[in-house]
Design a protein around this motif. Structure first.
Motif, short mmCIF file in Angstrom:
data_model
loop_
_atom_site.label_atom_id
_atom_site.label_comp_id
_atom_site.label_asym_id
_atom_site.label_seq_id
_atom_site.Cartn_x
_atom_site.Cartn_y
_atom_site.Cartn_z
N THR A 140 47.74 29.99 36.46
CA THR A 140 46.72 29.68 37.47
C THR A 140 46.47 28.19 37.53
OG1 THR A 140 45.65 31.83 37.09
CG2 THR A 140 44.36 30.14 38.21
N ASP A 141 46.30 27.56 36.37
CA ASP A 141 45.96 26.14 36.37
C ASP A 141 47.15 25.24 36.66
OD1 ASP A 141 43.42 24.66 35.92
OD2 ASP A 141 44.68 23.50 34.55
N VAL A 142 48.35 25.69 36.31
CA VAL A 142 49.54 24.84 36.48
C VAL A 142 50.14 24.99 37.87
CG1 VAL A 142 51.88 24.41 35.66
CG2 VAL A 142 50.02 24.76 34.01
N THR A 143 50.28 26.21 38.35
CA THR A 143 50.99 26.45 39.62
C THR A 143 50.14 27.14 40.69
OG1 THR A 143 51.85 28.64 38.99
CG2 THR A 143 53.15 26.69 38.33
N GLY A 144 48.94 27.59 40.33
CA GLY A 144 48.13 28.35 41.27
C GLY A 144 48.38 29.84 41.23
N ASN A 145 49.18 30.32 40.25
CA ASN A 145 49.42 31.75 40.10
C ASN A 145 48.10 32.51 40.00
OD1 ASN A 145 50.90 34.21 39.31
ND2 ASN A 145 50.04 33.82 37.28
N ARG A 146 47.94 33.52 40.82
CA ARG A 146 46.77 34.41 40.83
C ARG A 146 45.46 33.68 41.17
NH1 ARG A 146 46.05 39.11 36.70
NH2 ARG A 146 44.75 39.66 38.50
N PHE A 147 45.54 32.52 41.76
CA PHE A 147 44.33 31.79 42.13
C PHE A 147 43.47 32.60 43.09
CE2 PHE A 147 42.23 28.16 44.46
CZ PHE A 147 41.47 27.72 43.38
N ALA A 148 44.11 33.41 43.92
CA ALA A 148 43.37 34.24 44.87
C ALA A 148 42.51 35.30 44.19
CB ALA A 148 44.33 34.91 45.85
N ASP A 149 42.77 35.57 42.91
CA ASP A 149 41.99 36.57 42.17
C ASP A 149 40.77 35.98 41.48
OD1 ASP A 149 43.72 38.59 42.94
OD2 ASP A 149 45.00 38.36 41.18
N VAL A 150 40.57 34.69 41.64
CA VAL A 150 39.40 34.01 41.06
C VAL A 150 38.28 33.98 42.10
CG1 VAL A 150 38.54 31.80 40.19
CG2 VAL A 150 40.84 32.58 39.57
N ARG A 151 37.06 34.26 41.67
CA ARG A 151 35.93 34.22 42.60
C ARG A 151 35.74 32.80 43.13
NH1 ARG A 151 31.15 36.11 39.00
NH2 ARG A 151 32.49 35.07 37.47
N PRO A 152 35.74 32.60 44.43
CA PRO A 152 35.56 31.26 44.98
C PRO A 152 34.28 30.58 44.51
CG PRO A 152 36.33 32.75 46.69
CD PRO A 152 36.02 33.61 45.48
N ALA A 153 33.25 31.36 44.23
CA ALA A 153 31.95 30.78 43.87
C ALA A 153 31.99 29.98 42.58
CB ALA A 153 30.90 31.88 43.77
N ILE A 154 32.92 30.30 41.66
CA ILE A 154 32.92 29.59 40.38
C ILE A 154 33.77 28.32 40.41
CG2 ILE A 154 32.68 31.81 39.19
CD1 ILE A 154 35.58 30.84 37.96
N ILE A 155 34.60 28.18 41.43
CA ILE A 155 35.61 27.12 41.40
C ILE A 155 35.00 25.71 41.46
CG2 ILE A 155 37.61 26.15 42.60
CD1 ILE A 155 38.31 29.08 43.37
N PRO A 156 34.07 25.41 42.38
CA PRO A 156 33.53 24.05 42.42
C PRO A 156 32.87 23.61 41.12
CG PRO A 156 33.01 25.22 44.44
CD PRO A 156 33.55 26.24 43.49
N GLY A 157 32.07 24.51 40.52
CA GLY A 157 31.40 24.15 39.28
C GLY A 157 32.37 23.91 38.13
#
Length: 206
Positions: A140-157
């Motif tokens: 997820t952190d290196v290539t964006g794998n499964r990024f769509a499965d992360v809640r958008p609300a937590i990403i900015p923080g």
């Protein structure tokens, strides 16, 4: 513990942050050894792993997952790069730290397995939840794998608390260095499979 206040960002996001002696030592070890971009990557990997566990409804051991996340790339850092494949060097260093911190052999081995397997192309069918979660979340952190499965609300923080600091460029350089010095290690296969392009195209600014 260095950056303890900033680690409270994980708690504010609803993520368990283990407060054991081993967890504190793992956090201190990576903070003392690595560049800030790699330190922040390690914390973000833990956060993505917790998120993927929520999405997949997987139960996990917070201490094993946290320690393995903090130290999964320490084999990229001198003096923990002892000439082997970096995931193996990191696993060995992490298991040693666990034993020095009083962890029983089975927990030290569990931490080793999570780290040592995280670059494998395919995981064993009986892999522990922590192995699966780190394998996914490092991607997820290196290539964006499964990024769509992360809640958008937590990403900015999360990104505000642990900014990427030119991570794409620095991690690319580390992988190229590993591959050039260790031609039989997974880093070579990862580069051949196109990971450098995937890093460049990951859904993050840096």
């Amino acid at each position: 513990m260095p950056n303890r206040v900033r680690d409270e960002a994980l708690t504010r996001l609803g993520m368990p942050v283990p407060d054991s002696a081993l967890s504190r030592r793992a956090r201190e070890r990576i903070t003392d050894a690595a560049r800030p971009s790699l330190v922040n990557h390690s914390v973000r990997v833990y956060a993505w792993a917790v998120e993927l566990a929520r999405h997949d409804r997987l139960e996990f051991d917070p201490e094993i997952l946290y320690v393995a996340s903090m130290l999964h790339d320490i084999g990229l850092v001198p003096p923990y790069d002892i000439g082997g494949c970096y995931e193996i060097d990191g696993g060995l260093a992490s298991a040693q730290l666990a034993r020095e911190s009083g962890a029983p052999d089975d927990r030290a081995r569990a931490i080793y397995d999570v780290i040592a397997l995280h670059n494998d192309e395919v995981l064993p069918p009986d892999a522990a939840a922590e192995v699966v979660l780190l394998w996914d979340s490092a991607g997820t952190d290196v290539t964006g794998n499964r990024f769509a499965d992360v809640r958008p609300a937590i990403i900015p923080g999360l990104l505000a608390a642990y900014p990427r600091i030119d991570f794409k460029r620095e991690f690319t350089a580390l992988l190229i260095d590993q591959a050039s010095r260790k031609p039989t290690c997974p880093a070579v296969e990862m580069i051949a499979a196109g990971i450098l392009d995937e890093i460049a195209q990951a859904p993050f600014e840096s």
